[in-house]
Write an enzyme that holds these catalytic residues in place. Structure first.
Site, PDB file in Angstrom:
ATOM      1  N   SER A 105       0.824  -1.220   0.000  1.00  0.00           N
ATOM      2  CA  SER A 105       0.000   0.000   0.000  1.00  0.00           C
ATOM      3  C   SER A 105       0.856   1.268   0.000  1.00  0.00           C
ATOM      4  O   SER A 105       0.569   2.219  -0.729  1.00  0.00           O
ATOM      5  CB  SER A 105      -0.996  -0.025   1.163  1.00  0.00           C
ATOM      6  OG  SER A 105      -0.484   0.614   2.276  1.00  0.00           O
ATOM      7  N   ASP A 149       9.017  -3.822  -3.887  1.00  0.00           N
ATOM      8  CA  ASP A 149       7.637  -3.327  -3.908  1.00  0.00           C
ATOM      9  C   ASP A 149       7.472  -2.203  -4.935  1.00  0.00           C
ATOM     10  O   ASP A 149       6.588  -2.255  -5.801  1.00  0.00           O
ATOM     11  CB  ASP A 149       7.226  -2.809  -2.518  1.00  0.00           C
ATOM     12  CG  ASP A 149       7.029  -3.924  -1.511  1.00  0.00           C
ATOM     13  OD1 ASP A 149       7.469  -5.056  -1.780  1.00  0.00           O
ATOM     14  OD2 ASP A 149       6.436  -3.668  -0.444  1.00  0.00           O
TER      15      ASP A 149
END
Ligand code: MEV
Length: 311
Positions: A105, A149
């Site tokens: 996120s 990520d």
């Protein structure tokens, strides 16, 4: 008004070991997204960042230097050679990616923010530049991130990632399905990464061997995915989970969901991301997906999504 979004991510194999230069595999998850809009504000208003989901309004200039959202805005404007004092903007962030869930996120919000600012200012950056900017935000969140990520999210493709090596994307020959179960307990990536580092420093021989094993699993998984040999992936996932358990980054909640998924017929299961909470993933056939999803809810999962890889 300009709008941009970024997908979430799942690490299929290799989390934690990837911080130590071993390979890892991650895929984008388009079922969840972070979205950012940028609008011109009244003259003299300056830049305001509103993060709707967490109920925060932050004015540039008033935020601490390490506040991640304004930090990302500032880095992006510096990279684009724009003077933040000359800009009046309202920046609004929304996201369907669970915070601290191991689904990227933080990196997705950073990538969406960078893309939306670039679009608004008419100065597009390529995926490598977006990824490099988002990496700086990752450093604020995680201390010593591998960069996986921001890479998979900025490139939006399956990525074979090895720190310090050129990015390798790869093809998924035969699509496969994952059930992703959220423990509802925030994952503590910064802490788990720091704890693994401390343990590695105390006993480098043991931990280097564990990282090597995880790296080999990632290599075998990539070969299986490229060859369309999906049946091999389940056992590899469960072997990877055994290593993660030994790294002490699993948790009772993750173990409960993993056991429930396997009992309901998943071919393999493991935590995904930093661990100690957050999400787990289970490999399923399309026919088994609903049964595994129901079993995860019954075992206490707060949210369960079914997602296709290479679909
Ligand atoms: C976090 O999504 C993955 C970790 O391997 C940390 C990193 O790669 O930076 C735990």
């Amino acid at each position: 008004m300009s709008c941009a979004s970024a997908v979430g991510k799942i690490i299929l194999f290799g989390e934690h070991a990837v911080v130590y230069g071993r390979p890892a595999i991650a895929v984008p998850v388009s079922d969840v997204r972070a979205t950012v809009t940028v609008e011109s504000a009244e003259r003299g208003a300056g830049i305001t960042v509103v993060a709707r989901d967490i109920g925060r309004t932050i004015r540039m200039g008033e935020a601490a230097a390490d506040e991640p959202l304004t930090f990302t805005v500032r880095n992006t404007l510096t990279c684009l050679a724009c003077d933040e004092r000359a800009l009046d903007l309202n920046v609004t962030i929304t996201s369907t990616i669970p915070v601290a869930g191991g689904l990227g996120s933080g990196a997705a919000v950073a990538v969406a923010l960078i893309r939306a600012l670039c679009a608004h200012l008419g100065r597009p950056l390529d995926a490598a530049q977006v990824s490099a900017l988002a990496y700086r935000t990752e450093m604020l969140f995680h201390g010593t991130p591998s960069g996986i990520d921001n890479t998979v999210i900025a490139y939006e493709q399956p990525v074979y990632f090895k720190k310090g090596y050129p990015i390798e994307t790869f093809a998924v020959r035969t699509p496969f399905w994952l059930v992703v179960g959220d423990t509802g307990r925030p994952g503590l990536t910064k802490e788990s990464v720091a704890d693994v580092r401390a343990a590695w420093q105390r006993n480098p021989t043991h931990y280097n061997a564990l990282f090597d094993t995880i790296g080999h699993l990632a290599d075998r998984a990539r070969q299986a995915i490229e060859a369309g040999e999906i049946a091999l992936l389940g056992p590899l996932m469960s072997e990877n989970q055994a290593c993660l358990r030994e790294l002490d980054v699993s948790s009772p909640e993750l173990e409960r969901l993993i056991a429930a998924a396997l009992a309901a017929g998943a071919a393999g299961a493991k935590l995904s991301g930093g661990g100690r909470g957050g999400n787990m993933i289970a490999l399923v056939t399309p026919e088994r997906a609903a049964r595994v999803q129901a079993a995860l809810y019954e075992a206490g999962a707060k949210q369960v999504i079914v997602t296709g890889v290479g679909v």
